[in-house]
Design a protein around this motif. Structure first.
Motif, short mmCIF file in Angstrom:
data_model
loop_
_atom_site.label_atom_id
_atom_site.label_comp_id
_atom_site.label_asym_id
_atom_site.label_seq_id
_atom_site.Cartn_x
_atom_site.Cartn_y
_atom_site.Cartn_z
N PRO A 36 0.94 -1.14 -0.03
CA PRO A 36 0.25 0.08 -0.01
C PRO A 36 0.99 1.21 -0.04
O PRO A 36 2.08 1.24 0.49
CB PRO A 36 -0.79 -0.36 1.44
N GLY A 37 0.18 2.30 -0.60
CA GLY A 37 1.13 3.60 -0.33
C GLY A 37 0.38 4.37 0.61
O GLY A 37 -0.04 4.03 1.49
N SER A 38 0.08 5.91 0.02
CA SER A 38 -0.55 6.72 1.10
C SER A 38 -1.76 6.62 0.53
O SER A 38 -2.29 6.16 -0.42
CB SER A 38 0.10 7.96 1.00
N SER A 39 -2.80 7.13 1.68
CA SER A 39 -4.17 7.28 1.27
C SER A 39 -4.73 8.44 1.90
O SER A 39 -4.34 9.02 2.71
CB SER A 39 -4.92 6.03 1.79
N VAL A 40 -6.02 8.98 1.31
CA VAL A 40 -6.75 10.04 1.92
C VAL A 40 -8.43 9.45 1.56
O VAL A 40 -8.62 8.66 0.86
CB VAL A 40 -6.73 11.27 0.82
N SER A 41 -9.07 9.88 2.58
CA SER A 41 -10.59 9.51 2.66
C SER A 41 -11.06 10.09 1.28
O SER A 41 -10.97 11.03 0.79
CB SER A 41 -11.33 10.19 3.93
N CYS A 42 -12.22 9.44 0.70
CA CYS A 42 -12.84 9.74 -0.50
C CYS A 42 -14.27 9.61 -0.07
O CYS A 42 -14.93 8.59 -0.63
CB CYS A 42 -12.31 8.59 -1.57
N PRO A 43 -14.91 10.70 0.34
CA PRO A 43 -16.25 10.61 0.69
C PRO A 43 -17.39 10.72 -0.33
O PRO A 43 -18.45 10.76 -0.20
CB PRO A 43 -16.30 11.88 1.94
#
Length: 95
Positions: A36-43
Protein backbone atom coordinates in the motif's frame (compact mmCIF):
# COMPACT_ATOMS: atom_id res chain seq x y z
CA UNK A 1 -16.53 2.12 -9.02
CA UNK A 2 -15.12 4.74 -11.31
CA UNK A 3 -12.47 7.28 -10.37
CA UNK A 4 -12.13 10.32 -12.65
CA UNK A 5 -9.19 12.75 -12.79
CA UNK A 6 -10.20 16.41 -12.95
CA UNK A 7 -6.88 18.25 -12.80
CA UNK A 8 -3.13 17.73 -12.44
CA UNK A 9 -0.65 20.41 -11.40
CA UNK A 10 3.03 20.21 -10.48
CA UNK A 11 2.27 18.99 -6.95
CA UNK A 12 -1.43 18.03 -6.84
CA UNK A 13 -3.89 15.62 -8.44
CA UNK A 14 -7.64 16.22 -8.17
CA UNK A 15 -10.18 13.44 -8.67
CA UNK A 16 -13.93 12.89 -8.53
CA UNK A 17 -14.83 9.98 -6.30
CA UNK A 18 -18.15 8.19 -6.67
CA UNK A 19 -20.62 8.28 -3.78
CA UNK A 20 -19.42 5.61 -1.36
CA UNK A 21 -21.48 2.61 -0.30
CA UNK A 22 -19.01 1.95 2.53
CA UNK A 23 -15.79 3.63 3.78
CA UNK A 24 -13.71 4.55 0.72
CA UNK A 25 -10.05 5.49 0.44
CA UNK A 26 -8.10 6.85 -2.50
CA UNK A 27 -4.69 5.17 -2.32
CA UNK A 28 -1.72 6.55 -4.22
CA UNK A 29 1.97 5.75 -4.57
CA UNK A 30 4.90 6.63 -6.82
CA UNK A 31 4.95 4.45 -9.93
CA UNK A 32 7.06 1.34 -9.33
CA UNK A 33 6.66 1.44 -5.53
CA UNK A 34 4.80 -1.38 -3.77
CA UNK A 35 1.24 -1.12 -2.44
CA UNK A 36 0.00 0.00 0.00
CA UNK A 37 0.99 3.60 -0.53
CA UNK A 38 -0.47 6.68 1.12
CA UNK A 39 -4.21 7.27 1.28
CA UNK A 40 -6.85 9.95 1.74
CA UNK A 41 -10.52 9.59 2.59
CA UNK A 42 -12.78 9.68 -0.45
CA UNK A 43 -16.27 10.57 0.80
CA UNK A 44 -17.66 11.25 -2.70
CA UNK A 45 -17.19 14.36 -4.80
CA UNK A 46 -13.84 16.07 -5.35
CA UNK A 47 -10.71 15.02 -3.50
CA UNK A 48 -7.23 16.50 -3.95
CA UNK A 49 -3.96 14.72 -3.23
CA UNK A 50 -1.24 17.28 -2.51
CA UNK A 51 2.47 17.54 -1.68
CA UNK A 52 3.40 15.34 -4.65
CA UNK A 53 6.66 15.54 -6.57
CA UNK A 54 6.64 17.55 -9.82
CA UNK A 55 7.09 15.73 -13.14
CA UNK A 56 6.42 12.36 -11.48
CA UNK A 57 4.20 9.38 -12.23
CA UNK A 58 1.78 8.03 -9.62
CA UNK A 59 -0.50 5.01 -9.38
CA UNK A 60 -3.95 5.63 -7.88
CA UNK A 61 -6.74 3.26 -6.90
CA UNK A 62 -9.94 3.13 -4.85
CA UNK A 63 -10.29 0.89 -1.82
CA UNK A 64 -13.88 0.32 -0.69
CA UNK A 65 -14.59 -1.49 2.55
CA UNK A 66 -10.99 -2.72 2.66
CA UNK A 67 -11.09 -4.21 -0.87
CA UNK A 68 -9.53 -2.77 -4.05
CA UNK A 69 -12.35 -1.54 -6.29
CA UNK A 70 -11.74 -1.23 -10.01
CA UNK A 71 -8.48 -0.82 -11.85
CA UNK A 72 -5.36 1.12 -10.97
CA UNK A 73 -4.97 4.50 -12.71
CA UNK A 74 -1.55 5.84 -13.73
CA UNK A 75 -1.26 9.65 -13.77
CA UNK A 76 1.50 12.25 -14.05
CA UNK A 77 2.04 15.46 -12.15
CA UNK A 78 3.03 18.51 -14.16
CA UNK A 79 6.43 19.85 -15.12
CA UNK A 80 7.27 23.05 -13.17
CA UNK A 81 6.56 26.11 -15.29
CA UNK A 82 5.05 24.05 -18.12
CA UNK A 83 1.91 22.49 -16.75
CA UNK A 84 -1.55 23.48 -17.75
CA UNK A 85 -4.65 23.24 -15.63
CA UNK A 86 -8.27 24.25 -15.96
CA UNK A 87 -7.34 27.73 -14.79
CA UNK A 88 -4.30 28.25 -16.99
CA UNK A 89 -2.79 26.65 -20.04
CA UNK A 90 0.90 26.58 -20.87
CA UNK A 91 2.83 24.64 -23.41
CA UNK A 92 6.48 23.64 -23.18
CA UNK A 93 8.91 22.09 -25.54
CA UNK A 94 11.21 19.62 -23.80
CA UNK A 95 14.31 18.77 -25.77
Amino acid sequence: MQLTILDATETTLTFTCPPPSSPTLLEYKPYGSPWPGSSVSCPGGEVTVSDLLPASTYCVRLVVGGEVAGEEMVVDTGVPGCSGSKKRTRRCVIM
